[in-house]
Design a protein around this motif. Sequence first.
Motif, PDB file in Angstrom:
ATOM      1  N   PHE A 134      55.832  72.771  82.720  1.00  0.00           N
ATOM      2  CA  PHE A 134      54.372  72.829  82.562  1.00  0.00           C
ATOM      3  C   PHE A 134      53.911  73.486  81.262  1.00  0.00           C
ATOM      4  O   PHE A 134      52.775  73.264  80.836  1.00  0.00           O
ATOM      5  N   VAL A 135      54.758  74.291  80.636  1.00  0.00           N
ATOM      6  CA  VAL A 135      54.277  75.029  79.462  1.00  0.00           C
ATOM      7  C   VAL A 135      53.988  74.134  78.258  1.00  0.00           C
ATOM      8  O   VAL A 135      53.103  74.483  77.452  1.00  0.00           O
ATOM      9  N   PRO A 136      54.620  72.974  78.078  1.00  0.00           N
ATOM     10  CA  PRO A 136      54.232  72.150  76.915  1.00  0.00           C
ATOM     11  C   PRO A 136      52.749  71.768  76.920  1.00  0.00           C
ATOM     12  O   PRO A 136      52.101  71.770  75.857  1.00  0.00           O
ATOM     13  N   ASP A 137      52.202  71.463  78.092  1.00  0.00           N
ATOM     14  CA  ASP A 137      50.774  71.148  78.164  1.00  0.00           C
ATOM     15  C   ASP A 137      49.930  72.378  77.839  1.00  0.00           C
ATOM     16  O   ASP A 137      48.866  72.267  77.199  1.00  0.00           O
ATOM     17  N   MET A 138      50.383  73.561  78.283  1.00  0.00           N
ATOM     18  CA  MET A 138      49.650  74.783  77.959  1.00  0.00           C
ATOM     19  C   MET A 138      49.676  75.041  76.456  1.00  0.00           C
ATOM     20  O   MET A 138      48.669  75.461  75.862  1.00  0.00           O
ATOM     21  N   LEU A 139      50.821  74.803  75.829  1.00  0.00           N
ATOM     22  CA  LEU A 139      50.919  74.983  74.384  1.00  0.00           C
ATOM     23  C   LEU A 139      49.974  74.018  73.664  1.00  0.00           C
ATOM     24  O   LEU A 139      49.319  74.383  72.685  1.00  0.00           O
ATOM     25  N   LYS A 140      49.889  72.807  74.168  1.00  0.00           N
ATOM     26  CA  LYS A 140      49.001  71.813  73.564  1.00  0.00           C
ATOM     27  C   LYS A 140      47.534  72.215  73.738  1.00  0.00           C
ATOM     28  O   LYS A 140      46.718  72.062  72.828  1.00  0.00           O
ATOM     29  N   GLN A 142      46.518  75.279  74.198  1.00  0.00           N
ATOM     30  CA  GLN A 142      46.317  76.621  73.648  1.00  0.00           C
ATOM     31  C   GLN A 142      45.708  77.571  74.675  1.00  0.00           C
ATOM     32  O   GLN A 142      44.878  78.427  74.345  1.00  0.00           O
ATOM     33  N   ARG A 143      46.129  77.439  75.929  1.00  0.00           N
ATOM     34  CA  ARG A 143      45.659  78.334  76.977  1.00  0.00           C
ATOM     35  C   ARG A 143      46.538  78.133  78.214  1.00  0.00           C
ATOM     36  O   ARG A 143      47.202  77.112  78.348  1.00  0.00           O
ATOM     37  N   GLY A 144      46.523  79.111  79.108  1.00  0.00           N
ATOM     38  CA  GLY A 144      47.232  78.973  80.375  1.00  0.00           C
ATOM     39  C   GLY A 144      47.704  80.318  80.896  1.00  0.00           C
ATOM     40  O   GLY A 144      47.790  81.305  80.151  1.00  0.00           O
ATOM     41  N   THR A 145      47.993  80.351  82.200  1.00  0.00           N
ATOM     42  CA  THR A 145      48.501  81.561  82.849  1.00  0.00           C
ATOM     43  C   THR A 145      49.691  81.196  83.722  1.00  0.00           C
ATOM     44  O   THR A 145      49.604  80.281  84.542  1.00  0.00           O
ATOM     45  N   ILE A 146      50.783  81.904  83.534  1.00  0.00           N
ATOM     46  CA  ILE A 146      51.971  81.755  84.369  1.00  0.00           C
ATOM     47  C   ILE A 146      52.137  83.050  85.149  1.00  0.00           C
ATOM     48  O   ILE A 146      52.251  84.129  84.555  1.00  0.00           O
ATOM     49  N   LEU A 147      52.110  82.950  86.463  1.00  0.00           N
ATOM     50  CA  LEU A 147      52.218  84.122  87.337  1.00  0.00           C
ATOM     51  C   LEU A 147      53.545  84.031  88.091  1.00  0.00           C
ATOM     52  O   LEU A 147      53.752  83.109  88.883  1.00  0.00           O
ATOM     53  N   ASN A 148      54.426  84.982  87.833  1.00  0.00           N
ATOM     54  CA  ASN A 148      55.742  85.000  88.470  1.00  0.00           C
ATOM     55  C   ASN A 148      55.777  86.056  89.568  1.00  0.00           C
ATOM     56  O   ASN A 148      55.534  87.235  89.302  1.00  0.00           O
ATOM     57  N   GLU A 181      56.475  85.475  73.319  1.00  0.00           N
ATOM     58  CA  GLU A 181      56.641  84.221  72.575  1.00  0.00           C
ATOM     59  C   GLU A 181      55.378  83.364  72.589  1.00  0.00           C
ATOM     60  O   GLU A 181      55.045  82.713  71.581  1.00  0.00           O
ATOM     61  N   TRP A 182      54.685  83.337  73.722  1.00  0.00           N
ATOM     62  CA  TRP A 182      53.587  82.387  73.884  1.00  0.00           C
ATOM     63  C   TRP A 182      52.207  82.999  73.777  1.00  0.00           C
ATOM     64  O   TRP A 182      51.203  82.284  73.813  1.00  0.00           O
ATOM     65  N   GLY A 183      52.138  84.314  73.654  1.00  0.00           N
ATOM     66  CA  GLY A 183      50.828  84.961  73.581  1.00  0.00           C
ATOM     67  C   GLY A 183      49.978  84.437  72.440  1.00  0.00           C
ATOM     68  O   GLY A 183      48.756  84.301  72.557  1.00  0.00           O
ATOM     69  N   ARG A 184      50.605  84.134  71.311  1.00  0.00           N
ATOM     70  CA  ARG A 184      49.861  83.654  70.138  1.00  0.00           C
ATOM     71  C   ARG A 184      49.210  82.299  70.386  1.00  0.00           C
ATOM     72  O   ARG A 184      48.331  81.882  69.632  1.00  0.00           O
ATOM     73  N   TYR A 185      49.653  81.621  71.451  1.00  0.00           N
ATOM     74  CA  TYR A 185      49.085  80.316  71.800  1.00  0.00           C
ATOM     75  C   TYR A 185      48.087  80.398  72.946  1.00  0.00           C
ATOM     76  O   TYR A 185      47.712  79.386  73.530  1.00  0.00           O
ATOM     77  N   GLY A 186      47.670  81.617  73.274  1.00  0.00           N
ATOM     78  CA  GLY A 186      46.676  81.790  74.330  1.00  0.00           C
ATOM     79  C   GLY A 186      47.237  81.707  75.733  1.00  0.00           C
ATOM     80  O   GLY A 186      46.469  81.546  76.693  1.00  0.00           O
ATOM     81  N   ILE A 187      48.552  81.835  75.873  1.00  0.00           N
ATOM     82  CA  ILE A 187      49.196  81.750  77.191  1.00  0.00           C
ATOM     83  C   ILE A 187      49.577  83.150  77.653  1.00  0.00           C
ATOM     84  O   ILE A 187      50.243  83.892  76.923  1.00  0.00           O
TER      85      ILE A 187
END
Length: 267
Positions: A134-140, A142-148, A181-187
């Motif tokens: 799912f993270v490629p779409d979040m990178l595209k 430029q936003r998203g939240t992953i809760l583990n 790694e992904w914070g700069r992309y709004g994730i």
Amino acid sequence: MDIHQIFSPKALAGEVAVVTGGGSGLGYAIARDFAACGAEVVITSRSAERLEAAELRIAEETGQLCSSLPTDVRNEDEVARLRDFVTNRHGPAGIVVNNAAANFFSRAERMGPRALNTVLDTDLQGTFNVTRAFVPDMLKEQRGTILNVTLPYPERGFPGFSHAGAAKAAIVSMTASWAYEWGRYGIRVVGLAPGPIPTEGVATNMLATDDPWAPFVQTIPMRRLGQPFDISAAAVFLCSPAAGWITGTNVIVDGGTYLNTSPEVSL
């Protein structure tokens, strides 16, 4: 308590949320309250029957529909199918909750490779597989939240469940790595660590005694067990704009249990 006593019905409006292990227990509670707060929710587990029942309950309790797809998170092809299902039906997922887990009591000296790998493959590999899908779409976007979903202080050990403790410790580490790694992309990537919650799954798989919860209450500063709502409400907050500057951390929701050392476990 009703989630609307705390959050607006539009707190997660416009979000597409995927919850693995969403057919029961804490996963179900999170999915239900996400739906109640306006998210379009997709739940997964390996049991189609459990998912169908959960869909009906969410509709009855929230008035909102959700979707489901049986998925084994250990299987990359099934996870790819889940990603396509979500995207085609709802659009790109902006929230992913990695909650699917396997767990059972096993003394370390009696634990074989199969027992170890069953838990590692579901908890650790499953979290990796779903996030990677799912993270490629979040990178595209430029936003998203992953809760583990993790454990409070897994580095302290998890007597009787060293396989699960090892998996969750690794997930806590991956949470921090991914956040960086992904914070700069709004994730944002956040760990949610529940304390003792009397769900059916925990009672069955972890605490097979006549009165399994009594020893835990005395170790909790707030002197009560948690409820699924304690975790689902925290999940809504952590996946909402209100938590927009929270990432890379393991948020402990356990009534202060972590302040004590691990309670003794009869091995």
